[in-house]
Design a protein around this motif. Structure first.
Motif, PDB file in Angstrom:
ATOM      1  N   ALA A 142      32.349  39.326  52.056  1.00  0.00           N
ATOM      2  CA  ALA A 142      33.266  40.442  52.306  1.00  0.00           C
ATOM      3  C   ALA A 142      34.344  40.525  51.229  1.00  0.00           C
ATOM      4  CB  ALA A 142      33.903  40.297  53.689  1.00  0.00           C
ATOM      5  N   ALA A 143      34.880  39.379  50.819  1.00  0.00           N
ATOM      6  CA  ALA A 143      35.912  39.380  49.783  1.00  0.00           C
ATOM      7  C   ALA A 143      35.366  39.865  48.446  1.00  0.00           C
ATOM      8  CB  ALA A 143      36.496  37.977  49.632  1.00  0.00           C
ATOM      9  N   MET A 144      34.131  39.491  48.124  1.00  0.00           N
ATOM     10  CA  MET A 144      33.527  39.932  46.872  1.00  0.00           C
ATOM     11  C   MET A 144      33.240  41.434  46.875  1.00  0.00           C
ATOM     12  SD  MET A 144      30.952  36.736  46.110  1.00  0.00           S
ATOM     13  CE  MET A 144      30.406  37.393  44.544  1.00  0.00           C
ATOM     14  N   ALA A 199      35.006  37.814  40.966  1.00  0.00           N
ATOM     15  CA  ALA A 199      35.115  36.354  40.833  1.00  0.00           C
ATOM     16  C   ALA A 199      36.332  35.821  41.576  1.00  0.00           C
ATOM     17  CB  ALA A 199      35.195  35.981  39.351  1.00  0.00           C
ATOM     18  N   PHE A 200      37.450  36.541  41.515  1.00  0.00           N
ATOM     19  CA  PHE A 200      38.659  36.099  42.211  1.00  0.00           C
ATOM     20  C   PHE A 200      38.455  36.118  43.730  1.00  0.00           C
ATOM     21  CE2 PHE A 200      41.376  37.827  38.484  1.00  0.00           C
ATOM     22  CZ  PHE A 200      41.005  36.726  37.725  1.00  0.00           C
ATOM     23  N   ILE A 235      46.593  28.978  41.689  1.00  0.00           N
ATOM     24  CA  ILE A 235      46.498  28.301  40.400  1.00  0.00           C
ATOM     25  C   ILE A 235      45.106  28.472  39.799  1.00  0.00           C
ATOM     26  CG2 ILE A 235      46.523  26.029  39.291  1.00  0.00           C
ATOM     27  CD1 ILE A 235      48.730  25.234  41.257  1.00  0.00           C
ATOM     28  N   VAL A 236      44.082  28.318  40.628  1.00  0.00           N
ATOM     29  CA  VAL A 236      42.711  28.452  40.133  1.00  0.00           C
ATOM     30  C   VAL A 236      42.456  29.865  39.621  1.00  0.00           C
ATOM     31  CG1 VAL A 236      40.287  28.451  40.840  1.00  0.00           C
ATOM     32  CG2 VAL A 236      41.778  26.582  41.522  1.00  0.00           C
ATOM     33  N   ILE A 237      43.011  30.860  40.276  1.00  0.00           N
ATOM     34  CA  ILE A 237      42.830  32.240  39.836  1.00  0.00           C
ATOM     35  C   ILE A 237      43.458  32.457  38.458  1.00  0.00           C
ATOM     36  CG2 ILE A 237      43.669  34.597  40.260  1.00  0.00           C
ATOM     37  CD1 ILE A 237      42.980  34.113  43.209  1.00  0.00           C
ATOM     38  N   PHE A 238      44.652  31.930  38.235  1.00  0.00           N
ATOM     39  CA  PHE A 238      45.279  32.074  36.923  1.00  0.00           C
ATOM     40  C   PHE A 238      44.478  31.346  35.844  1.00  0.00           C
ATOM     41  CE2 PHE A 238      49.245  33.011  39.344  1.00  0.00           C
ATOM     42  CZ  PHE A 238      49.513  34.230  38.763  1.00  0.00           C
ATOM     43  N   ILE A 239      43.974  30.159  36.161  1.00  0.00           N
ATOM     44  CA  ILE A 239      43.166  29.420  35.183  1.00  0.00           C
ATOM     45  C   ILE A 239      41.851  30.152  34.917  1.00  0.00           C
ATOM     46  CG2 ILE A 239      41.909  27.265  34.772  1.00  0.00           C
ATOM     47  CD1 ILE A 239      44.075  25.848  36.428  1.00  0.00           C
ATOM     48  N   ALA A 240      41.194  30.583  35.996  1.00  0.00           N
ATOM     49  CA  ALA A 240      39.922  31.291  35.842  1.00  0.00           C
ATOM     50  C   ALA A 240      40.106  32.596  35.083  1.00  0.00           C
ATOM     51  CB  ALA A 240      39.303  31.561  37.214  1.00  0.00           C
TER      52      ALA A 240
END
Length: 252
Positions: A142-144, A199-200, A235-240
């Motif tokens: 659903a998020a994707m 992806a996020f 944090i993972v979103i900013f790195i990704a």
């Protein structure tokens, strides 16, 4: 130091095992359309007001700061170019995902963590049900689906917010603003933003679900898990975002 590294490696391995279980479940059993629709409604419709509010003021302040900087070089008419590219390629996907980390990710982590500490997940396993199929797979899918749609809406609202400042504060005509957008923003820019948002969406929900399933310590653990889920996914979103942007630029 080694124990810390070992712990992080084990955590990463457990997360990858969860992702493998989600992919395997999706390929073998699919997903319930009723549950998918319910999750799309919860993630999408309930997040729309905060996405709109964030987007419109982000577009306005970006236009204001861009005009202030470009005015020194006599290039104030290029505000639309910078606002369009900035929102479509970066601000739209990233800010929408970060806002959903607090709005959606926290809710998912708290809900699953509450089920874990009250032993509802254990009861689900005892009855032969798969917690990943019931709790994780529909939310990730659903998020994707929802996040790219929210990003498109966020891009439009942010561009219109920039137009308000450009026209009423800077004295630039609407025609000049939109002509600069048309000359600068292309389909590839929109596609890059949608790829990022997809992806996020995957990352924020999978991390929040993973944190929720690992909750320990009763009701106090639910709070710690929720906080950890929001911080980690942000944090993972900013790195990704950096690595995805780098990969997309290399593919051009």
């Amino acid at each position: 130091m080694r124990s810390v590294i070992r712990r992080y490696i084990k955590t990463l391995g457990a997360y990858l095992l969860l992702i493998r279980a989600v992919i395997k479940d999706l390929l073998n059993h699919g997903v319930s359309l009723a549950e998918l629709s319910r999750q799309i409604s919860r993630i999408g419709m309930n997040s729309l007001p905060i996405v709109v509010l964030t987007a419109v003021f982000s577009g306005m302040v970006l236009a204001l700061q861009t005009a202030y900087g470009l005015h020194r070089f006599g290039a104030k008419n290029y505000v639309g170019n910078v606002v369009g590219l900035g929102i479509v390629r970066e601000l739209g996907p990233v800010l929408t995902a970060v806002m959903l980390c607090g709005r959606v990710g926290a809710g998912i982590a708290a809900e699953i963590a509450s089920m874990v500490v009250t032993e509802q997940v254990d009861a689900m396993r005892a009855l032969g049900a798969n917690p990943v199929r019931k709790l994780v797979t529909p939310r990730i899918l659903a998020a994707m689906i929802v996040l790219p749609a929210l990003v498109v809406f966020s891009d439009l609202v942010g561009i219109y917010g920039g137009a308000l400042v450009t026209v009423y504060e800077l004295g630039i005509t609407v025609h000049s603003y939109y002509q600069s957008l048309l000359y600068t923003v292309v389909i590839r820019d929109m596609l890059d933003g949608l790829i990022k948002s997809c992806a996020f969406g995957f990352l924020l929900v999978s991390i929040s679900s993973f944190m929720g399933l690992r909750a320990r310590g009763g009701t106090e653990g639910v709070g710690f898990t929720t906080t950890a889920a929001v911080v980690t996914s942000s944090i993972v979103i900013f790195i990704a975002n950096f690595f995805i942007t780098k990969a997309l630029i290399m593919l051009e």
